[in-house]
Design an enzyme around this catalytic site. Structure first.
Site, PDB file in Angstrom:
ATOM      1  N   ASP A  55      -2.583  -4.937  -0.136  1.00 20.64           N
ATOM      2  CA  ASP A  55      -2.086  -6.199   0.421  1.00 20.64           C
ATOM      3  C   ASP A  55      -2.814  -6.593   1.705  1.00 20.64           C
ATOM      4  O   ASP A  55      -3.086  -7.774   1.928  1.00 20.64           O
ATOM      5  CB  ASP A  55      -0.572  -6.148   0.640  1.00 20.64           C
ATOM      6  CG  ASP A  55      -0.102  -4.980   1.494  1.00 20.64           C
ATOM      7  OD1 ASP A  55      -0.930  -4.168   1.955  1.00 20.64           O
ATOM      8  OD2 ASP A  55       1.126  -4.878   1.698  1.00 20.64           O
TER       9      ASP A  55
ATOM     10  N   MET B 174       0.818  -1.210   0.000  1.00 21.45           N
ATOM     11  CA  MET B 174       0.000   0.000   0.000  1.00 21.45           C
ATOM     12  C   MET B 174       0.859   1.270   0.000  1.00 21.45           C
ATOM     13  O   MET B 174       2.039   1.230   0.313  1.00 21.45           O
ATOM     14  CB  MET B 174      -0.916   0.020   1.230  1.00 21.45           C
ATOM     15  CG  MET B 174      -1.938  -1.093   1.261  1.00 21.45           C
ATOM     16  SD  MET B 174      -2.989  -1.030   2.738  1.00 21.45           S
ATOM     17  CE  MET B 174      -3.995   0.419   2.383  1.00 21.45           C
ATOM     18  N   HIS B 175       0.207   2.388  -0.345  1.00 25.52           N
ATOM     19  CA  HIS B 175       0.695   3.753  -0.116  1.00 25.52           C
ATOM     20  C   HIS B 175       1.836   4.205  -1.022  1.00 25.52           C
ATOM     21  O   HIS B 175       2.110   5.404  -1.098  1.00 25.52           O
ATOM     22  CB  HIS B 175       1.168   3.945   1.334  1.00 25.52           C
ATOM     23  CG  HIS B 175       0.215   3.489   2.386  1.00 25.52           C
ATOM     24  ND1 HIS B 175      -1.098   3.896   2.445  1.00 25.52           N
ATOM     25  CD2 HIS B 175       0.389   2.638   3.431  1.00 25.52           C
ATOM     26  CE1 HIS B 175      -1.689   3.334   3.497  1.00 25.52           C
ATOM     27  NE2 HIS B 175      -0.816   2.553   4.093  1.00 25.52           N
TER      28      HIS B 175
END
Length: 499
Positions: free
Chosen positions: A240, A81-82
């Protein structure tokens, strides 16, 4: 028999699983790629490394597959992520991706909360401005690499870039978009209010889709390289943590999961977007349609153990270290560890705090330190469980996945510290399995992801809390919680000496 592929784009490697209609993993492959730390707090990767290693992995699986590739009918993704991927007008990366565990953006987080307002930001995104999120990274590039930023035509997250290069289609799913700090969670749109306040070009944000959405087929070039079928269907996939939850069976109310990888996650299913945790935990869209999850994060969970092994037991196996820890009693003979190696996320959003061993004396051997590391990681995860319970959530069982589920010593420790039954799945594949299940659902194998869970997943073993250990750990947990407050100021001073 038909098959699907689940691709999990992790921080250290891409993992690919070939799964049949019974949920059995027929083949799997993992391909590593480098991580770049040019300065303290920086963490980057080359997006094309992800693509090349994914293609290598798919090609390897196809080369070993003895059946007709037409029976591999679906593919989906899970991704870290991110992370920020910036593309130019030709969809070429303008720089390395800035990852989730990069902590250079403290100033930008303050800027976001000042300009948007903390209360308004929480109202729109249901999350606080933290260094790990995507939006602060965008603002950092805008401020420090302004000429480059003027060339940006698309903002993507890691798995979205891989999917783009495999299919030519550009999208972002809601579960990953929720981790950007730019999504209006309740209205399921990019927040024009935040985009306008921070003076970002709205055209750089891609079309939003459900994780289970069909988004296209593999390009001719990828078909040629991998040997897969033109007819294979590609589904958007998810973050995820969302995919890890699906892969662990967390797809309905009342279910909670603990995942111990590089970072550690406590994730609990939420049916609606109306829960208010005051920004103390994350609140994101799930990859299960029309649902959400709340999540607490330990930044250096498994990383704390791998760090200890690399520094103090480089030639030892993890299995040996964990067995060694099992010979040490609860509390590691009065030794505590806080796993703040790279700062902390939940419940202390603090990029400056650092790890501590507390209570060392000459009686302590290596096994005590290993036990203390395991207990400290688990205490940190328990802070999220404790917080959820304080808001009225009932948590009587926890599904454990990742590195923490590979050791009976650690599983029993989790049961004792969480004071809950801990469940280990028979075939624990984590986010790659979740991605495969999204593809299986998309291909019409099941009417719901819950039905897919019931077919694919089976409990191998449960660990019940031992009352005597629970009592001891509750006392130790209170001591653990005191360490943060008593070391915060010291670490702020020490931060001046970090290079």
């Amino acid at each position: 028999m038909n098959y699907v592929l689940g691709i999990d784009l992790g921080t250290s490697a891409v993992k690919i699983a070939l799964v049949n209609q019974h949920g059995q993993v027929i083949d799997e492959v993992s391909k590593d790629y480098p991580l770049y730390h040019e300065k303290s707090g920086y963490s980057e990767q080359d997006p094309d490394d992800w693509v090349n290693k994914t293609i290598e992995g798919l090609t390897e699986i196809t080369s070993r597959y003895s059946g007709s590739v037409s029976t591999i009918e679906g593919l989906s993704f899970s991704g870290q992520m991110h992370g920020l991927v910036l593309l130019d007008e030709k969809q070429v990366p303008l720089r390395r991706a800035i990852l989730w565990n990069d902590t250079r953006t403290t100033k930008q987080c303050h800027d976001i909360e000042e300009k948007v307002g903390e209360a308004r930001l929480l109202s729109i995104t249901q999350n606080r401005a933290l260094e790990g999120f995507t939006l602060p990274k965008i603002l950092w590039v805008k401020e420090h690499e302004s000429t480059l930023f003027q060339q940006v035509k698309s903002v993507l997250l890691p798995k979205d870039y891989v999917r783009l290069k495999l299919t030519g289609k550009l999208h972002m799913d809601y579960s990953d978009a929720a981790g950007t700090l730019l999504l209006d969670i309740k209205n399921r749109t990019w927040s024009s209010e935040i985009i306008d306040i921070l003076e970002l070009p709205p055209t750089i944000f891609p079309e939003l889709v459900e994780s289970t959405a069909f988004v296209g087929h593999l390009s001719d070039e990828i078909v040629r390289q991998t040997g897969l079928s033109h007819d294979l269907k590609v589904y958007a996939g998810g973050a995820d943590n969302a995919c890890g939850a699906i892969g662990a069976g967390v797809s309905e109310q009342g279910q909670t999961m603990v995942s111990i990888g590089t970072s550690g996650v406590v994730l609990s299913f939420e049916q609606n977007a109306d829960k208010d945790f005051g920004g103390k935990v994350h609140y994101f869209h799930h990859s299960v349609p029309d649902s959400f999850y709340s999540m607490g994060v330990t930044l250096a969970a498994g990383y704390s153990l791998s760090w200890f092994k690399d520094v103090f037991a480089k030639d030892e196996s993890f299995e040996h270290l964990l067995a060694e820890a099992g010979e040490v009693p609860v509390g590691a003979n009065g030794l505590l560890f806080t796993p703040y190696l790279v700062g902390e996320r939940t419940p202390h959003a603090d990029s400056t705090i650092r790890a501590s061993f507390i209570g060392m004396d000459s009686s302590h051997k290596r096994a005590h330190f290993v036990r203390a590391v395991l207990e400290g990681i688990t205490f940190s995860l328990n802070e999220s469980i404790d917080l959820f319970r304080s808001y009225g959530k009932e948590i009587d069982h926890v599904i454990s996945i990742g590195g923490g589920a590979k050791s009976h010593v650690w599983l029993q420790m989790q049961a004792d510290i969480f004071n809950a039954r801990v469940i280990k799945q028979k075939s624990e594949q984590g986010p790659a399995m979740g991605a495969a299940m999204i593809a299986a659902y998309g291909c019409g194998w099941f009417e719901s992801l819950k039905q897919c869970n019931d077919t694919f997943l089976e409990v191998e073993q449960s660990f019940e809390p031992i009352p005597e250990n629970v009592n001891q750990y509750q006392q130790l947990f209170h001591l653990y919680q005191a360490v943060y407050g008593q070391t915060k100021e010291l670490n702020q001073g020490l931060s001046l000496f970090r290079k």
